[in-house]
Design a protein around this motif. Structure first.
Motif, PDB file in Angstrom:
ATOM      1  N   PHE A   1       0.830  -1.219   0.000  1.00  0.00           N
ATOM      2  CA  PHE A   1       0.000   0.000   0.000  1.00  0.00           C
ATOM      3  C   PHE A   1       0.866   1.272   0.000  1.00  0.00           C
ATOM      4  O   PHE A   1       0.600   2.231  -0.701  1.00  0.00           O
ATOM      5  CB  PHE A   1      -0.915  -0.012   1.220  1.00  0.00           C
TER       6      PHE A   1
ATOM      7  N   ASN B   1       2.350   2.005  -3.467  1.00  0.00           N
ATOM      8  CA  ASN B   1       1.351   2.591  -4.367  1.00  0.00           C
ATOM      9  C   ASN B   1       1.098   4.062  -4.040  1.00  0.00           C
ATOM     10  O   ASN B   1       0.983   4.901  -4.928  1.00  0.00           O
ATOM     11  CB  ASN B   1       0.043   1.807  -4.276  1.00  0.00           C
ATOM     12  N   SER B   2       0.983   4.395  -2.733  1.00  0.00           N
ATOM     13  CA  SER B   2       0.725   5.777  -2.328  1.00  0.00           C
ATOM     14  C   SER B   2       1.878   6.691  -2.696  1.00  0.00           C
ATOM     15  O   SER B   2       1.704   7.805  -3.187  1.00  0.00           O
ATOM     16  CB  SER B   2       0.464   5.837  -0.820  1.00  0.00           C
TER      17      SER B   2
ATOM     18  N   SER C   1       1.893   7.456  -6.269  1.00  0.00           N
ATOM     19  CA  SER C   1       0.890   8.478  -6.593  1.00  0.00           C
ATOM     20  C   SER C   1       1.436   9.877  -6.330  1.00  0.00           C
ATOM     21  O   SER C   1       1.293  10.780  -7.140  1.00  0.00           O
ATOM     22  CB  SER C   1      -0.369   8.253  -5.751  1.00  0.00           C
TER      23      SER C   1
ATOM     24  N   TYR D   1      -7.314   7.656   1.836  1.00  0.00           N
ATOM     25  CA  TYR D   1      -6.784   7.078   0.603  1.00  0.00           C
ATOM     26  C   TYR D   1      -7.611   7.531  -0.605  1.00  0.00           C
ATOM     27  O   TYR D   1      -7.063   7.955  -1.632  1.00  0.00           O
ATOM     28  CB  TYR D   1      -6.790   5.557   0.705  1.00  0.00           C
TER      29      TYR D   1
ATOM     30  N   GLU E   1      -6.588   9.669  -3.983  1.00  0.00           N
ATOM     31  CA  GLU E   1      -6.775   9.186  -5.347  1.00  0.00           C
ATOM     32  C   GLU E   1      -7.676  10.133  -6.156  1.00  0.00           C
ATOM     33  O   GLU E   1      -7.438  10.356  -7.337  1.00  0.00           O
ATOM     34  CB  GLU E   1      -7.387   7.776  -5.302  1.00  0.00           C
TER      35      GLU E   1
ATOM     36  N   GLN F   1      -9.398  -1.538   1.664  1.00  0.00           N
ATOM     37  CA  GLN F   1      -8.692  -0.671   0.709  1.00  0.00           C
ATOM     38  C   GLN F   1      -8.338  -1.326  -0.623  1.00  0.00           C
ATOM     39  O   GLN F   1      -8.499  -0.715  -1.684  1.00  0.00           O
ATOM     40  CB  GLN F   1      -7.442  -0.100   1.390  1.00  0.00           C
TER      41      GLN F   1
ATOM     42  N   THR G   1     -11.225  -1.214  -3.082  1.00  0.00           N
ATOM     43  CA  THR G   1     -11.514   0.145  -3.565  1.00  0.00           C
ATOM     44  C   THR G   1     -10.439   0.607  -4.534  1.00  0.00           C
ATOM     45  O   THR G   1     -10.722   1.269  -5.526  1.00  0.00           O
ATOM     46  CB  THR G   1     -11.597   1.120  -2.387  1.00  0.00           C
ATOM     47  N   GLU G   2      -9.200   0.202  -4.246  1.00  0.00           N
ATOM     48  CA  GLU G   2      -8.099   0.550  -5.170  1.00  0.00           C
ATOM     49  C   GLU G   2      -8.330  -0.086  -6.525  1.00  0.00           C
ATOM     50  O   GLU G   2      -8.152   0.537  -7.582  1.00  0.00           O
ATOM     51  CB  GLU G   2      -6.780   0.078  -4.568  1.00  0.00           C
ATOM     52  N   ASN G   3      -8.745  -1.355  -6.520  1.00  0.00           N
ATOM     53  CA  ASN G   3      -9.000  -2.067  -7.775  1.00  0.00           C
ATOM     54  C   ASN G   3     -10.127  -1.398  -8.553  1.00  0.00           C
ATOM     55  O   ASN G   3     -10.063  -1.262  -9.778  1.00  0.00           O
ATOM     56  CB  ASN G   3      -9.346  -3.524  -7.472  1.00  0.00           C
TER      57      ASN G   3
ATOM     58  N   TRP H   1      -8.551   1.920 -10.037  1.00  0.00           N
ATOM     59  CA  TRP H   1      -7.535   1.728 -11.077  1.00  0.00           C
ATOM     60  C   TRP H   1      -8.086   1.040 -12.329  1.00  0.00           C
ATOM     61  O   TRP H   1      -7.744   1.416 -13.455  1.00  0.00           O
ATOM     62  CB  TRP H   1      -6.384   0.915 -10.508  1.00  0.00           C
TER      63      TRP H   1
ATOM     64  N   SER I   1      -2.981  -6.721  -8.795  1.00  0.00           N
ATOM     65  CA  SER I   1      -3.929  -6.715  -7.682  1.00  0.00           C
ATOM     66  C   SER I   1      -3.431  -7.630  -6.568  1.00  0.00           C
ATOM     67  O   SER I   1      -4.147  -8.500  -6.082  1.00  0.00           O
ATOM     68  CB  SER I   1      -5.314  -7.156  -8.167  1.00  0.00           C
TER      69      SER I   1
END
Length: 726
Positions: A530, A533-534, A537, A585, A589, A620, A623-625, A628, A678
């Motif tokens: 995580f 990825n953050s 970003s 998060y 995004e 999380q 929701t990320e999937n 994205w 994922s």
């Protein structure tokens, strides 16, 4: 925010007044201020006498006219003689300006002695003298003095009509100071007659001019000090005590700055009256009373100067139903008051209430009758209403039903008439307050924008440094923790194998421990995934060179990292903390994708989010999937909804997006050179699986493709079922 500022302001004022309350009556500094004023006045008198010794004709007249007002507070007899001599000499040499100034001095001395009616004859002679000399400024000033005298005589309508005509003169002269005083005078006459909306409008005009100009600063005629006082009264009458408190404070602060201790103490007392602290209010009114006594050596003018303080003190006793004490302070000004004296109605109203409280109906009726007579003559509607109400109550208590009914009807009619004006006034007050708040917000916003522009480079630099440091620390801590958790799990598994044959109970406990350790290992995999990825970003965002957004992004990211580091220490965390991390998060995004999607988190009211516990970062990844692979590739703006509810002993989390769907997302992924794995979803599935095993349940994750009526992909719905843990 506005409420918080009002609370801070209120506490500051309480601290200020508590400090002043701790002082003794007339402290040394206050006494020194008055002595300095007396000394400065006597120096001016001495200087003028030196000029007077050699002065002749017009110079002598001017010198005498300047000397006269300097003697007001020391000896009104001397002041009168000087003004009379100046007027006599000016008439002899036909010096028009000298005659006019001498008449003004005679009028003011007469007025200060309490002979309000007697002063009018002098004031009326002055305007024509200035008109003959074509001196418009002096003419306007003379009309204003006459209007003010008429107001003191309770001839409010005459005073207002004269002042309204005089507005034309001030406007022609471009005299903002004169306009300010005229607006205030008109507003006061409307207020005295119960036309509160019009009064408030004129007080607003007065304040607008006063805020632009600071005339008479340092004196008793300070416009700002007076304008704040009138607005404080209006807000107090409208029931907005917080705003009234602000204006009283501003008036008190200016009085203190001007070294007017009697005025500042009176304003402090007004503040305590607003807070219904009558003992403290009386303390400050008494200090003001003593300071006025010290300031005005002449006994005649002192008697007039003490009228309002006496009334104020009496009203504090009346509020506490100490009738005899209150009566002592009302009788003194009442005995010296002339029939048309400015405070007559206020005194009569209070005295009538006192005798009503003492059950002395004969005297109460007597004073109420006097009050009604003066109120009807002056057109003071609120005092007419008060008189009708008093008569109604007095006759009702005496069992005189017919008379009581008669005055009750008169009271209701007058009260209804006033009620409309009160309502209009309150609406105007609310509108002004809203404008003030809007202006404050606008100024605050401009200041913030300016500050951001000035500090933008520094913020970005500090932000980048902080980002690097946080990244290094985060990577190091997570790597060490991950290694430690893996080693700990291996050691625990070996220990379990060694102790396997001891007992069934021990076996069950060790299996549970192994399961928990495996969960920790999975969390150790989840957290760096995580974080990476953050950080990716944030890195992309900064490369876009959007400085202001980078600063905002960095702040939110720092909060998110802190939560992740804190949560990584726990096997389970409260659901509300998990939702806080999830919201942070999604906000990051959303900013990153230029708000290409909206999100909404809905929690069933029956869910106790502070009690229910879940593994950290359990929601999380899905929701990320959705962001994205579902929403990022959608042309129009997308929508993500997260619903949490309970079914039996399961916490259900439904994640719905209206993105492009799994099929198109898979096609795009196969064509794209970039890969966004994922991995988080796989880890989360394993984590939920372990939780389900403890509860012996089956289905824990369900993914559904949503289809629109035309057969096209309508998005994806994911349903997570997590055992409720407490």
């Amino acid at each position: 925010m506005r409420f918080s500022k009002n609370i801070i302001l209120f506490l500051c004022i309480l601290f200020l007044v508590s400090l002043s309350f701790a002082q003794s009556p007339i402290n040394q500094e206050e006494e020194a201020q008055i002595h300095r004023q007396h000394q400065a006045q006597r120096k001016r008198i001495d200087s003028l006498y030196k000029i007077l010794y050699h002065a002749r004709d017009t110079t002598r007249v001017n010198c005498l006219n300047r000397l006269s007002p300097e003697y007001y507070i020391f000896s009104t007899d001397t002041a009168w003689n000087l003004a009379y001599e100046a007027n006599k000499l000016a008439l002899k040499i036909n010096f028009t300006n000298g005659i006019a100034e001498g008449l003004v001095n005679l009028a003011q001395i007469t007025q200060e002695r309490g002979h309000i009616n007697g002063a009018e004859k002098y004031y009326r002679q002055v305007p024509e003298l200035h008109k003959k000399n074509n001196d418009l400024k002096a003419y306007a000033s003379a009309i204003h003095r006459l209007s003010y005298n008429l107001k003191l005589q309770l001839r409010f309508s005459e005073s207002r009509a004269l002042t309204e005509k005089n507005l034309i003169n001030y406007k022609a002269l471009g005299d903002d100071v004169g306009l300010s005083y005229a607006y205030r005078l008109i507003g006061d006459t409307y207020n005295q007659q119960g036309y509160f909306e019009k009064a408030f409008a004129y007080f607003q005009e007065d304040m607008i001019i006063t805020q632009k100009r600071q005339e008479y600063r340092g004196s008793r005629r300070d416009q700002y000090m007076g304008a704040n006082l009138y607005l404080a009264h209006m807000y107090q009458d409208a029931g907005d005590w917080k705003t009234a408190l602000t204006y009283y404070r501003l008036s008190a602060a200016r009085a203190k700055e001007n070294e007017l201790p009697d005025v500042s103490n009176s304003r402090m007392a007004d503040i305590y009256i607003l807070l219904h602290n009558y003992d403290s209010a009386r303390y400050h009114y008494l200090r003001s009373h003593d300071l006025i006594t010290l300031r005005l050596p002449d006994p005649v003018i002192r008697k007039t100067g003490l009228t309002e303080p006496d009334i104020n003190i009496g009203e504090t006793y009346l509020a506490q139903k100490q009738y005899d004490k209150a009566l002592e302070y009302f009788i003194k000004p009442l005995q010296s008051a002339f029939p048309s004296y400015y405070f007559t109605m206020r005194i009569l109203n209070n005295v009538a209430k006192i005798y009503e409280g003492k059950k002395n109906f004969i005297k109460s009726v007597y004073y109420t009758n006097q009050l009604l007579t003066v109120a009807q003559t002056s057109g003071a509607r609120q005092y007419q209403r008060n008189a009708f109400e008093l008569f109604w109550r007095l006759y009702d208590q005496q069992g005189k039903t017919d008379s009581a009914y008669k005055y009750h009807l008169l009271f209701v009619a007058m009260n209804d008439s006033l009620a409309r004006d009160v309502q209009l006034r309150n609406m105007a007050v609310a509108e002004m307050k809203a404008k003030d708040q809007k202006q404050e917000s606008k100024i605050s916003l401009l200041n913030k924008e300016k500050t951001i522009q000035e500090q933008q480079k520094q913020i970005i630099f500090i932000g980048l440094v902080a980002l690097v440091l946080i990244s290094i620390v985060s990577f190091r801590n997570i790597s060490l923790k991950r290694r430690y958790e893996i080693n700990k799990r291996i050691d625990a598994e070996k220990e379990l194998q060694i102790q396997y044959l001891q007992s069934e109970k021990t076996k069950a406990e060790l299996e549970q421990q192994a399961s928990e350790l495996e969960m920790q290992a999975l969390r150790a995999q989840m957290n760096p995934h995580f974080i990476f990825n953050s950080l990716n970003s944030i890195n992309r965002f900064i490369l876009q060179n959007n400085k202001a957004q980078a600063s905002e992004y960095l702040t939110k990211f720092s909060r998110l990292v802190r939560l992740i580091l804190q949560n990584s220490q726990q096997a389970l965390i409260p659901l509300e903390i998990e939702l806080e991390s999830l919201k942070l998060y999604l906000e990051l995004e959303a900013v990153r994708f230029y708000h290409h999607f909206n999100f909404k988190i809905t929690v069933d009211e029956e869910l106790e989010t502070d009690i229910i516990k879940v593994p950290p970062l359990i929601i999380q990844p899905y929701t990320e999937n959705a962001v994205w692979h579902g929403l990022m590739h959608k042309e129009e703006k997308g929508k993500l909804e997260i619903e949490l509810f309970q079914e039996d002993d399961m916490l259900c989390c439904k994640i719905t997006d209206d993105g492009i769907g799994r099929k198109i997302a898979a096609e795009l992924k196969s064509k794209s050179a970039s890969t966004h794995k994922s991995m988080g979803m796989q880890i989360t599935a394993s984590r939920i699986e372990m939780l389900q095993q403890k509860k012996h349940l089956d289905e824990h994750i369900r993914i559904t493709d949503l289809i629109l009526p035309d057969g096209s992909a309508g998005g994806t719905e994911v349903l997570l079922k997590i055992p409720i843990m407490q």
